[in-house]
Enzyme design. Structure first.
Site, PDB file in Angstrom:
ATOM      1  N   LYS A 209     -12.601  -2.338  -1.308  1.00  0.00           N
ATOM      2  CA  LYS A 209     -12.615  -2.351   0.165  1.00  0.00           C
ATOM      3  C   LYS A 209     -13.992  -2.003   0.707  1.00  0.00           C
ATOM      4  O   LYS A 209     -14.432  -2.547   1.705  1.00  0.00           O
ATOM      5  CB  LYS A 209     -11.570  -1.381   0.714  1.00  0.00           C
ATOM      6  CG  LYS A 209     -10.156  -1.891   0.553  1.00  0.00           C
ATOM      7  CD  LYS A 209      -9.202  -1.021   1.326  1.00  0.00           C
ATOM      8  CE  LYS A 209      -7.787  -1.548   1.233  1.00  0.00           C
ATOM      9  NZ  LYS A 209      -6.855  -0.784   2.046  1.00  0.00           N
TER      10      LYS A 209
ATOM     11  N   LYS B 228      -1.916  -8.187   3.823  1.00  0.00           N
ATOM     12  CA  LYS B 228      -1.857  -8.351   5.282  1.00  0.00           C
ATOM     13  C   LYS B 228      -3.249  -8.574   5.839  1.00  0.00           C
ATOM     14  O   LYS B 228      -3.425  -9.257   6.828  1.00  0.00           O
ATOM     15  CB  LYS B 228      -1.271  -7.091   5.932  1.00  0.00           C
ATOM     16  CG  LYS B 228       0.172  -6.841   5.596  1.00  0.00           C
ATOM     17  CD  LYS B 228       0.692  -5.734   6.488  1.00  0.00           C
ATOM     18  CE  LYS B 228       1.484  -4.721   5.707  1.00  0.00           C
ATOM     19  NZ  LYS B 228       0.646  -3.665   5.098  1.00  0.00           N
TER      20      LYS B 228
ATOM     21  N   LYS C 160      -4.544 -10.579  -4.649  1.00  0.00           N
ATOM     22  CA  LYS C 160      -3.170 -10.287  -4.240  1.00  0.00           C
ATOM     23  C   LYS C 160      -2.931 -10.721  -2.797  1.00  0.00           C
ATOM     24  O   LYS C 160      -3.859 -10.717  -1.972  1.00  0.00           O
ATOM     25  CB  LYS C 160      -2.840  -8.809  -4.429  1.00  0.00           C
ATOM     26  CG  LYS C 160      -3.463  -7.892  -3.405  1.00  0.00           C
ATOM     27  CD  LYS C 160      -2.778  -6.514  -3.381  1.00  0.00           C
ATOM     28  CE  LYS C 160      -3.330  -5.708  -2.217  1.00  0.00           C
ATOM     29  NZ  LYS C 160      -2.438  -4.830  -1.560  1.00  0.00           N
TER      30      LYS C 160
HETATM   31  N1  AQP Z   1       0.721  -8.764  -3.070  1.00  0.00           N
HETATM   32  C1  AQP Z   1       1.560  -7.792  -3.328  1.00  0.00           C
HETATM   33  N2  AQP Z   1       2.481  -7.921  -4.307  1.00  0.00           N
HETATM   34  C2  AQP Z   1       3.358  -6.920  -4.571  1.00  0.00           C
HETATM   35  N3  AQP Z   1       3.410  -5.758  -3.866  1.00  0.00           N
HETATM   36  C3  AQP Z   1       2.518  -5.603  -2.885  1.00  0.00           C
HETATM   37  N4  AQP Z   1       2.304  -4.602  -2.014  1.00  0.00           N
HETATM   38  C4  AQP Z   1       1.272  -4.938  -1.195  1.00  0.00           C
HETATM   39  N5  AQP Z   1       0.803  -6.151  -1.505  1.00  0.00           N
HETATM   40  C5  AQP Z   1       1.552  -6.594  -2.554  1.00  0.00           C
HETATM   41  C6  AQP Z   1       3.095  -3.384  -1.954  1.00  0.00           C
HETATM   42  O1  AQP Z   1       3.581  -3.272  -0.622  1.00  0.00           O
HETATM   43  C7  AQP Z   1       3.626  -1.886  -0.241  1.00  0.00           C
HETATM   44  C8  AQP Z   1       2.914  -1.728   1.084  1.00  0.00           C
HETATM   45  O2  AQP Z   1       1.514  -1.932   0.879  1.00  0.00           O
HETATM   46  P1  AQP Z   1       0.416  -2.079   1.988  1.00  0.00           P
HETATM   47  O3  AQP Z   1       0.925  -1.632   3.290  1.00  0.00           O
HETATM   48  O4  AQP Z   1      -0.864  -1.486   1.473  1.00  0.00           O
HETATM   49  O5  AQP Z   1       0.295  -3.655   2.027  1.00  0.00           O
HETATM   50  P2  AQP Z   1      -0.916  -4.650   1.999  1.00  0.00           P
HETATM   51  O6  AQP Z   1      -0.380  -6.008   2.222  1.00  0.00           O
HETATM   52  O7  AQP Z   1      -1.721  -4.406   0.777  1.00  0.00           O
HETATM   53  O8  AQP Z   1      -1.650  -4.225   3.323  1.00  0.00           O
HETATM   54  P3  AQP Z   1      -3.127  -4.361   3.734  1.00  0.00           P
HETATM   55  O9  AQP Z   1      -3.270  -3.869   5.110  1.00  0.00           O
HETATM   56  O10 AQP Z   1      -3.647  -5.738   3.448  1.00  0.00           O
HETATM   57  O11 AQP Z   1      -3.754  -3.329   2.785  1.00  0.00           O
HETATM   58  P4  AQP Z   1      -4.765  -3.528   1.654  1.00  0.00           P
HETATM   59  O12 AQP Z   1      -5.983  -4.088   2.345  1.00  0.00           O
HETATM   60  O13 AQP Z   1      -4.849  -2.103   1.222  1.00  0.00           O
HETATM   61  O14 AQP Z   1      -4.262  -4.438   0.596  1.00  0.00           O
HETATM   62  C9  AQP Z   1       2.972  -1.106  -1.386  1.00  0.00           C
HETATM   63  O15 AQP Z   1       3.975  -0.552  -2.200  1.00  0.00           O
HETATM   64  C10 AQP Z   1       2.215  -2.150  -2.143  1.00  0.00           C
HETATM   65  O16 AQP Z   1       2.125  -1.822  -3.517  1.00  0.00           O
END
Ligand code: AQP
Length: 341
Positions: A111, A202, A199
């Protein structure tokens, strides 16, 4: 009874990866564990957020948690910042975690590199982004969680939480429960449909690569049709060599209760695999969308759920923080002595 804790950032529309990697498991766990689930808004602000958007995303995320089947009568659903003890414990843990440990966190490195490359909102890497794992450890340890259901991307943070808890316990005496990660065997890492080596997220820069759980079925179908695969034509589960096809197989398997390798056995063409995966995902999301529409029509009910959850969570959090402070040697706050007339 086993205690379970997990959280999701209110940073945008909840996607298929969040659902398959985390939320679906949360809904199962609530029935055989004492489960605490929250919208981790304090984590969201490690990256600059628009205030109005953060408020609305927090409400939206709480509505999503109920829509995926989390029952506020069965588990505790709350907004992280409504329980101020999270930040209090986070500070105590920041003082026990080392700089070296925080520097090793790959999510911070990724990040920070994106932020420095001008790929994120704001033009600097916040100190909060660096100390985030201490807050996450506090989120978990404050509820004496035995188990933390998360996607594979959180594995390293969970390991750090265990190390921090063990160190605290050996320095100050038995204070925290040592939690285990619960990572699903299918759907643990759903990849971006346009960039299958990253991955689904969001905050992804490619909206075509991420499938929102409330998205219009026609959009969902189109995203799967356009999913990046490879120039071969053989359908086989091989994430290293065929990340795009393997991602589709994982999603199809997770949506239909099979392993990705089992799902592969029924296909010889990419086109049919894409259509069937889209159909399975659309069918899986249908009841979730229906529940969300019900909740959207009743905002007072959502507000009630959020208020009840905050009280339930705070009652538990207070006890753990008091225990940790006492163990570390903080002077307990005494009531004012009565002055006799
Ligand atoms: N791609 C994914 N596959 C499986 N599990 C996932 N999680 C997130 N992405 C995947 C799981 O979802 C939960 C919430 O995680 P989050 O709020 O960090 O989700 P995100 O999509 O990763 O959000 P952001 O805002 O885009 O955050 P960053 O930039 O940190 O990735 C967790 O249990 C996560 O493991």
């Amino acid at each position: 009874m086993t205690r379970v804790l997990s959280g999701i950032q209110p940073t945008g529309d909840v996607h298929l990866g969040n659902y398959l990697g985390a939320l679906r498991q949360w809904a199962i766990d609530q029935h055989d564990a004492d489960a605490f689930y929250c919208a981790v808004d304090l984590h969201a602000v490690t990256i600059q957020q628009d205030p109005e958007q953060l408020r609305s995303a927090t409400l939206g995320t709480m509505a999503t948690l109920v829509s995926v089947g989390l029952d506020p009568e069965v588990c505790t659903l709350f907004v992280q910042s409504h329980v101020p003890q999270h930040t209090e414990l986070s500070w105590l843990l920041e003082c026990t975690v080392s700089l070296g440990e925080l520097r090793r966190m790959t999510q911070f490195k990724d990040k920070a590199a994106r932020a420095e490359g001008g790929d994120q909102r704001g033009d600097h890497v916040s100190a909060g982004l660096f100390t985030y794992p201490a807050l996450m450890a506090a989120d978990i340890l404050i509820y004496d969680a035995d188990r933390v259901p998360v996607g594979d991307d959180q594995r390293q943070h969970l390991e750090l939480t265990r190390d921090v808890a063990q160190r605290f316990n050996s320095r100050y005496g038995d204070t925290f429960v040592i939690p285990d990660a619960a990572i699903p065997t299918v759907g643990a890492r759903v990849m971006d449909l346009q960039n299958p080596t990253a991955k689904m997220s969001k905050s992804s820069e490619s909206p075509q690569g991420s499938v929102g759980i409330f998205e219009d079925p026609a959009h969902v179908a189109r995203k799967f049709t356009r999913a990046v695969t490879d120039s071969e034509s053989e359908v086989r589960y091989d994430p290293e060599v065929k990340p795009g096809v393997s991602n589709l197989l994982s999603i199809l398997g997770a949506a239909t209760g099979r392993s990705a390798a089992d799902a592969a056995a029924s296909y010889s063409q990419y086109g049919v695999l894409k259509t069937d995966t889209a159909d399975a995902v659309i069918a899986m999301l249908e009841p979730i969308k229906a529940k969300k529409a019900e909740l959207d029509a009743d905002p007072a009910e959502l507000a009630r759920i959020i208020a009840v959850g905050a009280d339930k969570a705070e009652a538990v959090a207070c006890v753990t923080v008091a225990r940790a402070k006492e163990a570390m040697g903080f002077l307990p706050k005494q009531p004012q002595p009565k002055v006799s007339a």
